[in-house]
Design a protein around this motif. Structure first.
Motif, PDB file in Angstrom:
ATOM      1  N   VAL A 107       0.957  -1.158  -0.073  1.00  0.00           N
ATOM      2  CA  VAL A 107      -0.095   0.084  -0.140  1.00  0.00           C
ATOM      3  C   VAL A 107       0.796   1.153  -0.024  1.00  0.00           C
ATOM      4  O   VAL A 107       0.621   2.231  -0.513  1.00  0.00           O
ATOM      5  N   TYR A 108       2.026   1.301   0.804  1.00  0.00           N
ATOM      6  CA  TYR A 108       3.062   2.339   0.702  1.00  0.00           C
ATOM      7  C   TYR A 108       3.480   2.507  -0.423  1.00  0.00           C
ATOM      8  O   TYR A 108       3.616   3.753  -1.122  1.00  0.00           O
ATOM      9  N   VAL A 110      -8.694  10.187  -4.074  1.00  0.00           N
ATOM     10  CA  VAL A 110      -9.306   8.513  -4.440  1.00  0.00           C
ATOM     11  C   VAL A 110      -8.387   7.677  -3.560  1.00  0.00           C
ATOM     12  O   VAL A 110      -8.816   6.887  -2.875  1.00  0.00           O
ATOM     13  N   PHE A 111      -7.272   8.023  -3.653  1.00  0.00           N
ATOM     14  CA  PHE A 111      -6.303   6.953  -2.775  1.00  0.00           C
ATOM     15  C   PHE A 111      -6.418   7.325  -1.325  1.00  0.00           C
ATOM     16  O   PHE A 111      -6.475   6.312  -0.647  1.00  0.00           O
ATOM     17  N   LEU A 146      -7.321   4.260   1.015  1.00  0.00           N
ATOM     18  CA  LEU A 146      -6.465   3.874   2.092  1.00  0.00           C
ATOM     19  C   LEU A 146      -7.511   3.632   3.343  1.00  0.00           C
ATOM     20  O   LEU A 146      -7.303   2.655   4.156  1.00  0.00           O
ATOM     21  N   HIS A 147      -8.500   4.570   3.602  1.00  0.00           N
ATOM     22  CA  HIS A 147      -9.332   4.304   4.963  1.00  0.00           C
ATOM     23  C   HIS A 147     -10.282   3.099   4.577  1.00  0.00           C
ATOM     24  O   HIS A 147     -10.565   2.688   5.709  1.00  0.00           O
ATOM     25  N   LEU A 148     -10.428   2.742   3.352  1.00  0.00           N
ATOM     26  CA  LEU A 148     -11.402   1.447   3.199  1.00  0.00           C
ATOM     27  C   LEU A 148     -10.539   0.373   3.664  1.00  0.00           C
ATOM     28  O   LEU A 148     -10.957  -0.778   4.227  1.00  0.00           O
ATOM     29  N   MET A 170     -13.528   9.489  10.505  1.00  0.00           N
ATOM     30  CA  MET A 170     -13.243  10.006   9.315  1.00  0.00           C
ATOM     31  C   MET A 170     -13.685  11.392   9.282  1.00  0.00           C
ATOM     32  O   MET A 170     -13.171  12.253   8.500  1.00  0.00           O
ATOM     33  N   VAL A 171     -14.993  11.520   9.771  1.00  0.00           N
ATOM     34  CA  VAL A 171     -15.645  13.044   9.771  1.00  0.00           C
ATOM     35  C   VAL A 171     -14.475  13.907  10.653  1.00  0.00           C
ATOM     36  O   VAL A 171     -14.361  15.127  10.100  1.00  0.00           O
TER      37      VAL A 171
END
Length: 817
Positions: free
Chosen positions: A681-682, A700-701, A705-707, A745-746
C-alpha cells in the motif's frame, strides 16, 4: 573647437560620397536586371567589358545567334576604378571581381532564330528510340524468331518421320548440319550484333540437345555413353560461351538442357551414381562461372534443381537402398560446391552480401544439416551416437572459412559476421542434440546475451537478429523445463528449495535477460542518429516483460514446489478409535502454500515499484505496476484474509491436531501478511506522488486507504473475537466499529479540511445504519440491540455536533487538491 568642426565636415563629405556611390550602385543593379530580361526576350543586350589588371578598358561584343550577317559598332567605355578599403585616394589599378563583369553603354541587337525543320545550323542529336521500341526491336523479336525457328524444325522433323520422307540417319545429320549452320552464323555475327548472336548460339545448342536425344532414344543410332559424352561437351561449350558472351541466357539454356539430360536419356536403369555424378559435373561448371560472373538466377536454378532431385531420391528410394556412404558422399559434394559457389565471386570481387545471398547460404547449410541429420538418425548401427559430433562438425565447417576471411581480409566485415553467425548457429543446435535438461536453456541464454552484447557494441544487425531468436528459444526452453521439473508426484525425487539445478537455470536466464535489458537501455550503446527498426522496438518491449515473468515465476515455483513437497511428505497411515485403518495428509499446508504465494506476489511487485521509482523510472512500467498493486491489494483483502481466517479456525479447532503439530505459527502468519500488505500500500501511495505519472488521484487514494484500514480493523476484530470465543456478537461489534470509524473520518475531514473524507465518513455511517436495520437487528437480542442503537445514536449526535461547531471552517474549505 576648430579641429572638431573640421572632423565633422570631413565625416559629412565622406557620408555624401558614400550616398552617391550607393545611388550609382542601385542604378547599375537595376540596369543589370533589365538587361537580363531583355536578353531573355531577344532584345538589345548591353556589352560588358571584362576588367583585368593589365587592360582596364576592354571592348567586347557578346555574340548572339544570327539569321543574317550584320555588323554592329561598339563604344568604348572606361569602367569605374574601384579603390581598396584602406586607400584615401583612387587607385590607378582597378580591383577586379571575376564573377561580375561591368556593364557598358554599348548595345548589340540580337535576334533569336526559331527552331525549324530546315535549320541546318542546329547540332541536335536525332531523337532516341523509346525504351519499349528498343526492347521489342533488339530483344523480343529475335527471341521469338529463334523460338519459332526451333518449333519449325521440330514440326519439319516430325512430318518427315510420320511420312518416312528421309531416313533416320539423314534426319539426324541434317539436324546437326542445320544446328551447326545456325551456330556458325551466330558466331560470325558476334562482333557487330552481340545480342542477336547470343540468341542464335543458344538456339543452336538447344537444338543439338534434342537432336542428340532423338538419335539416342528414337532411332538408337548411338549408345547411351556416346550420347552422354556429346551432351557433356555441349554443357562445357555452353559454359564457355556464356562467359565469353557475358549473357545469362546462354548459361540458362545450357543449364536447363544439362539437367534434363539424365531424364531424357533415362532407360529406367536406376543408375543413381551416373545421375549424381553428372549433376556434380554441371555444378562444377557453374562454380567455374561463379569465379567470373555473379548471375543470381543461374544459381537459383542450379540450387533448386540439385536439391529437389536429391531430396526426391532420398524420399522415394533411399529407404529401400539405405546406401549411407553413397548418400552422405554426394550430400557433402553438393553442399561444398554450392558453398564455394556462393562465396567465390563475392570473395574475389569483395562485394557486399545481399539478403538473397544470406538466404541461399543459410538454406544450403540447413539442407546439408537436415538431410545429414536424417541419414545419421536413420542409421541402425552408429548414426545416433554421431549426431552431436555431426552438428559440431557443421560449426567447424563454417569456422574454417571464417578464419581465412578474417586473416586475409578478403571481404567486408558483413560476410565475416555472416559466416561466424553460421558457426554460432550450429554450436547452438549442438547444445540440445548433445545435452538435455536445464543445461540447454542455460547455454542458450548465455549465448543469446553474448551475441546481443557483441551485436550492440559492434553494430552488427545479423548478430542482433540471431540473438533475438535465441532469446525466444531460451524463454520457451525455460518454460518447458519448468513444466517437467516442477511436475511433482509422490514417487519423484525431492529437491531442496533454491539450491537446485532448476532454480540455477532460472537464475542464469534472469542474469542473461537482465544484461540484455541493460544493454538495450544503456545510453553509451545507443545510436541516436539511426532510427530503430520495428523488430528492435518490439523486442525492446518484450524482453523486459519476459525478464519480469521469469523473475516472478522462478521464485513462485520454488515456493509452490516447497509446500507441495511438504504436503506430499505429510502422508501418514493411522488407526482410529474404532480400530479402522486410514490415511491422511496435512491439508493445512495447502492453505500455507496459497497465503505464501499471495505474500510473495505482494512483496515482488512492491520491490518492483521501489526499483522503478528509484532506478528505472519508466512511466509505462509504473502504470502497469500501479494497476497490478491495486489488484493485488483487493486479492489479499478478499482471498488472503479468508485463508488466514481458515488457518486461525483450524488452530482453534486443532483440525488434524492428533496427527500434526498445529502451533502458534497458524496465528503469526497473519501479521507477517499484514506487514507485507502495508509495504504494498505504501508503494501505491508513493506512485501517486510521482510527478511524471500525473495521476491526480490523491483524493481517491485517501478514500481507498481508509477502506483498507477499515477492512483490516474489521478482520482484526473478528480475529480476536474468535480467539476469545465471543464470535456470536460479531454483527453488533462490527456495526459499532464502523460507526466509530465513520466518526473518525468526519473528525479527520474537519481537522484537515478535506471534504471528500467527511463525505465518505457520512456515507460509511449510512451504510452502517442500513446494515443495522436490514441485517443485524434480526439476530440481536434486546441488550445487544440497546447497546448498538445507543452507541450509534451517540456517535451520530457527536457527528452532528462537530458539524455545527465547525460550520464556518467547513464552509471556507479550500478546494481539494
Amino acid at each position: 573647437m576648430n579641429n572638431q568642426q573640421d572632423q565633422i565636415k570631413l565625416l559629412e563629405q565622406k557620408l555624401e560620397e558614400l550616398l552617391s556611390k550607393q545611388e550609382s550602385f542601385a542604378k547599375n543593379l537595376m540596369a543589370a536586371y533589365k538587361e537580363i530580361e531583355d536578353l531573355k526576350k531577344g532584345q538589345f543586350i548591353k556589352v560588358t567589358p571584362l576588367e583585368t589588371p593589365e587592360t582596364p578598358v576592354v571592348d567586347k561584343v557578346i555574340d548572339a545567334p544570327k539569321i543574317d550577317e550584320k555588323e554592329f559598332t561598339v563604344e568604348k567605355v572606361t569602367p569605374e576604378i574601384k579603390t581598396g578599403a584602406n586607400e584615401k585616394e583612387k587607385s590607378p589599378e582597378p580591383i577586379l571581381e571575376a564573377s561580375a563583369p561591368v556593364v557598358t553603354e554599348s548595345y548589340v541587337k540580337t535576334e533569336v532564330p526559331l527552331q525549324t525543320s530546315n535549320n541546318k545550323n542546329t547540332n541536335q542529336l536525332p531523337p532516341k528510340k523509346s525504351s519499349l521500341e528498343k526492347f521489342i526491336g533488339e530483344n523480343l523479336i529475335n527471341k521469338v524468331g529463334i523460338l519459332i525457328t526451333i518449333i519449325g524444325v521440330i514440326i519439319g522433323v516430325k512430318y518427315s518421320i510420320e511420312n518416312n520422307l528421309i531416313s533416320p540417319l539423314t534426319r539426324i545429320i541434317l539436324g546437326y548440319l542445320f544446328s551447326f549452320g545456325l551456330l556458325a552464323a551466330g558466331l560470325k555475327l558476334k562482333v557487330k550484333y552481340l545480342n542477336f548472336s547470343a540468341v542464335l548460339v543458344s538456339g543452336a545448342i538447344t537444338m543439338m540437345y534434342f537432336i542428340t536425344f532423338m538419335g539416342y532414344d528414337f532411332y538408337g543410332l548411338f549408345p547411351q555413353l556416346v550420347a552422354f559424352g556429346v551432351m557433356t561437351l555441349l554443357t562445357v561449350f555452353t559454359v564457355v560461351a556464356a562467359i565469353n558472351y557475358d549473357k545469362q541466357i546462354i548459361a540458362h539454356l545450357g543449364l536447363v538442357g544439362a539437367y534434363s539430360i539424365p531424364f531424357l536419356l533415362s532407360n529406367n536403369s536406376g543408375n543413381v551414381t551416373a545421375l549424381f555424378s553428372y549433376m556434380t559435373i554441371i555444378n562444377i561448371g557453374i562454380l567455374i562461372i561463379s569465379f567470373k560472373k555473379y548471375w543470381k538466377s543461374l544459381y537459383y536454378v542450379s540450387f533448386g534443381f540439385t536439391w529437389l532431385i536429391y531430396l526426391g531420391w532420398i524420399v522415394k528410394d533411399y529407404y529401400y537402398v539405405e546406401d549411407f556412404r553413397f548418400a552422405f558422399t554426394f550430400l557433402s559434394i553438393f553442399f561444398i560446391l554450392f558453398y564455394c559457389m556462393f562465396l567465390a565471386y563475392k570473395t574475389l570481387k569483395n562485394e557486399k552480401f545481399q539478403a538473397t545471398d544470406v538466404i541461399l547460404l543459410f538454406l544450403n547449410s540447413f539442407f546439408f544439416y537436415g538431410i545429414g541429420y536424417y541419414l545419421l538418425d536413420s542409421h541402425a548401427t552408429f548414426g545416433k551416437e554421431l549426431l552431436g559430433l555431426f552438428t559440431l562438425g557443421n560449426a567447424m565447417i563454417h569456422f574454417i572459412p571464417t578464419v581465412i576471411v578474417y586473416k586475409k581480409k578478403l571481404v567486408d566485415k558483413k560476410l565475416f559476421y555472416l559466416i561466424a553467425a553460421l558457426v554460432l548457429t550450429f554450436i547452438t543446435i549442438t547444445i540440445p542434440v548433445q545435452l538435455d535438461g536445464s543445461w540447454v536453456t542455460i547455454l542458450w541464454a548465455i549465448e543469446a546475451a553474448t551475441l546481443y552484447w557483441f551485436a550492440t557494441t559492434k553494430k552488427i544487425t545479423v548478430y542482433k537478429n540471431l540473438s533475438y531468436i535465441l532469446i525466444v528459444i531460451a524463454f520457451i526452453s525455460l518454460l518447458e523445463d519448468w513444466s517437467h521439473l516442477y511436475d511433482l508426484n509422490p514417487s519423484k525425487e525431492r529437491i531442496s528449495p533454491i539450491f537446485n539445478s532448476n532454480f540455477l537455470s532460472s537464475l542464469l536466464v534472469i542474469i542473461a535477460f537482465g544484461f540484455i535489458t541493460w544493454l538495450n537501455k544503456a545510453e553509451k550503446f545507443q545510436d541516436l542518429e539511426a532510427p530503430k527498426k520495428a523488430m528492435d522496438k518490439i523486442m525492446g518491449f518484450l524482453i523486459p516483460i519476459g525478464l519480469l515473468i521469469i523473475c516472478y515465476l522462478a521464485f513462485s515455483l520454488e515456493i509452490d514446489n516447497y509446500w507441495e513437497q511438504q504436503f506430499l511428505d505429510s502422508f501418514i497411515n493411522y488407526t482410529n478409535e474404532a480400530g479402522n485403518l486410514g490415511s491422511t495428509r496435512n491439508y493445512n499446508l495447502i492453505d500455507f502454500k496459497s497465503i505464501w504465494l499471495i505474500n510473495y506476489s505482494l512483496l515482488f511487485f512492491s520491490i518492483l515499484a521501489v526499483a522503478n521509482i528509484k532506478l528505472i523510472k519508466n512511466s509505462t512500467l509504473a502504470i502497469v505496476n500501479f494497476v497490478i498493486n491495486n489488484i493485488l491489494t483487493f486479492t489479499f483483502l478478499i482471498g488472503g484474509l479468508l485463508i488466514i481466517s481458515t488457518l486461525r479456525e483450524n488452530y482453534i479447532a486443532q483440525y488434524l491436531g492428533e496427527h500434526y503439530s498445529i502451533g502458534s505459527y497458524y496465528l503469526y502468519i497473519r501479521y507477517i501478511s499484514l506487514a507485507v500488505l502495508a509495504f504494498l500500500v505504501y508503494t501505491i501511495y508513493w506512485y501517486t506522488k510521482q510527478d511524471y505519472l500525473n495521476l491526480k488521484i490523491k483524493n481517491v487514494f485517501q478514500i481507498f486507504l481508509h477502506l483498507i484500514i477499515l477492512w483490516i480493523l474489521s478482520s482484526e476484530l473478528l480475529h480476536w473475537m474468535d480467539l476469545a470465543g465471543s464470535s456470536g456478537s460479531y454483527k453488533m461489534n462490527l456495526s459499532i466499529l464502523w460507526g466509530a470509524y465513520s466518526l473518525f473520518m468526519v473528525v479527520i475531514g474537519i481537522w484537515k479540511r478535506k471534504k471528500h473524507i467527511r463525505v465518505s465518513g457520512i456515507a460509511l455511517f449510512g451504510a452502517t445504519l442500513v446494515k443495522l436495520f436490514f441485517y443485524d437487528i434480526a439476530d440481536l437480542d434486546t441488550i445487544s440491540k440497546t447497546i448498538v442503537f445507543v452507541s450509534l445514536g451517540l456517535l451520530l449526535l457527536l457527528i452532528s455536533f462537530l458539524y455545527n461547531k465547525y460550520t464556518k471552517q467547513i464552509e471556507n474549505d479550500p478546494k481539494d487538491l
